[in-house]
Design an enzyme around this catalytic site. Structure first.
Site, short mmCIF file in Angstrom:
data_model
loop_
_atom_site.label_atom_id
_atom_site.label_comp_id
_atom_site.label_asym_id
_atom_site.label_seq_id
_atom_site.Cartn_x
_atom_site.Cartn_y
_atom_site.Cartn_z
N GLY A 132 0.75 -0.84 -0.13
CA GLY A 132 -0.46 0.07 0.14
C GLY A 132 0.82 1.57 -0.08
CB ILE A 134 5.05 0.59 3.46
CG1 ILE A 134 4.10 0.11 4.01
CG2 ILE A 134 6.55 0.54 3.52
CD1 ILE A 134 3.65 -0.88 5.16
CE LYS A 203 -0.74 -6.52 -1.85
NZ LYS A 203 -1.45 -6.49 -0.65
N1 HSE Z 1 -6.56 -6.24 -0.97
C1 HSE Z 1 -5.30 -5.84 -1.15
C2 HSE Z 1 -4.42 -5.89 0.82
C3 HSE Z 1 -5.21 -3.97 -1.16
O1 HSE Z 1 -5.63 -6.34 1.83
O2 HSE Z 1 -4.22 -5.36 1.98
C4 HSE Z 1 -3.59 -3.64 -1.09
O3 HSE Z 1 -2.63 -4.63 -2.38
#
Ligand code: HSE
Length: 404
Positions: A132, A134, A203
């Protein structure tokens, strides 16, 4: 003026528009020109939106962005994979830089899009795709110039962390908290991508490939989600003075590497145990810098929009080197060799099940209604083989790795 073509106007897209509007003057004075969202591509032009925008800039035909020579930057903030891949490829091939928050897209086409951007001498940046708000991709890339990085670990999904925190701290029920996470805009359109782990896996694939300078593919990562955790598990793990986090980890291991995303039991008071609610944290270790820890909001409109805008500013200020940051190491996957201790719960208590897990048990926690054990050090494959040999449904067990 720097003109942007924005693809998508959902949670993140609106965040980008609103932050840009509120910081317009500051940004213009920093870069010496205005950053302008010239066109916004959406699926439904007529949809009612809460955001105040000139209607003329909302379009449904990507060609209007692609063929507009005044648009030098495409900002992709959808959750679509294949359509976005086509658009991003077309944009890069046409000499436009691309910023994206779309982890599924980056994860699936990481090598190809990174190479294409370098070939076309444009930027391809994706800070918002991991963690997000960071700042993690940029610091990691920077440290990779000076360090070999042999381990990256993180809580990478805000929705899962929010659910686990509220289940452990408030004794709330899984479904109830998941609904709340959706209302707060943390969850993906299909929350299975969060709770079953693919979002964390994507990620981790991005971070791991950068860190180890070789491809860590989606298929190279062991995956278990949090969707099967029950209040029974929460009670048992609390008795161990511990909590559960969904942790992704890639590390050099023996003559290769290991990669996994798993519910992980961490001791109360430990670093990861203190990362709560929708916060994320990533840690990595370099040979010069040692361990670095990054912590912040892992999801949501403004944190993620902010990360997108940091990439936009780096391009506007010409800070990006436009070099493919991926390395060419051929990495051997050693997942089958890693041994850990696990918590295993099976929602049935039968003599034959107890017998099957006896050999790997270090401690039996419960045999009433549920069988719950702590294992000795075993390979994950050994446990999975035992589970598959039992006559139980996929949702009738929960497994969590125990981190010392
Ligand atoms: N759905 C993702 C989360 C949103 O909850 O982290 C951010 O990538």
């Amino acid at each position: 003026m720097i003109n942007i073509g924005l693809l998508g106007l959902g949670t993140v897209g609106s965040g980008v528009v609103e932050i840009l509007e509120s910081r317009k003057e500051k940004i213009s004075s920093l870069i010496g020109e205005e950053i302008n969202i010239k066109k916004i591509l959406v699926k439904n032009v007529n949809k009612k939106r809460d955001i105040h925008l000139n209607k003329d800039i909302i379009i449904s035909n990507f060609e209007e962005i692609l063929n507009d020579h005044t648009i030098s930057l495409v900002v992709e903030v959808t959750s679509d994979i294949e359509q976005s891949y086509e658009y991003v490829k077309l944009a890069l091939n046409n000499g436009k830089s691309v910023v994206t928050a779309n982890k599924a897209l980056v994860s699936k086409y990481f090598e190809e899009l990174s190479a294409l951007a370098e070939e076309k001498n444009v930027s391809f940046l994706y800070e918002a795709s991991v963690g997000g708000g960071i700042p993690i991709i940029k610091p990691l890339k920077e440290e990779l110039i000076l360090n070999s990085v042999d381990k990256v670990q993180g809580i990478l999904n805000g929705t899962c962390n929010y659910i686990l925190t509220r289940m452990f701290n408030e004794g709330l029920d899984y479904d109830e908290v998941l609904k709340k996470a959706q209302e707060l805009g943390y969850a993906e359109m299909d929350p299975a991508a969060d709770v079953e782990g693919p979002d964390t896996l994507r990620k981790l694939r991005i971070l791991g490939s950068l860190a180890l300078q070789g491809k860590v593919g989606e298929e190279d990562i062991i995956l278990e989600g949090i969707e099967k955790i029950t209040s029974f598990d929460v009670r048992q793990i609390k008795l161990m003075k511990s909590t559960v986090k969904l942790i992704g980890e890639v590390k050099e291991y023996e003559d290769g590497y290991s990669a996994l995303v798993m519910p992980t039991i961490v001791k109360d008071g430990s670093y990861f145990a203190s990362v709560n609610m929708a916060f994320n944290s990533v840690t990595f270790e370099g040979d010069n810098i040692g361990e670095l820890k990054f912590y912040g909001s892992g999801a949501g409109k403004f944190p993620t929009g902010d990360a997108v805008l940091r990439d936009i500013l780096d391009i506007a200020l010409d800070f990006d080197r436009k070099q493919n940051p991926l390395g060419h190491r051929i990495l051997k996957n050693n997942n089958s060799e890693i041994k850990d201790k696990y918590y295993l719960r099976i929602s049935e208590s039968k003599e034959n099940i107890l017998k099957s897990v006896e050999d790997i048990s270090e401690k039996i926690l419960s045999t009433k209604d549920n069988i719950a054990i702590l294992t000795n050090e075993v390979e994950i494959k050994e446990i999975m083989d035992i589970i598959s040999s039992l006559d139980i449904e996929k949702d009738e067990y929960f497994i969590a790795r125990i981190l010392d």
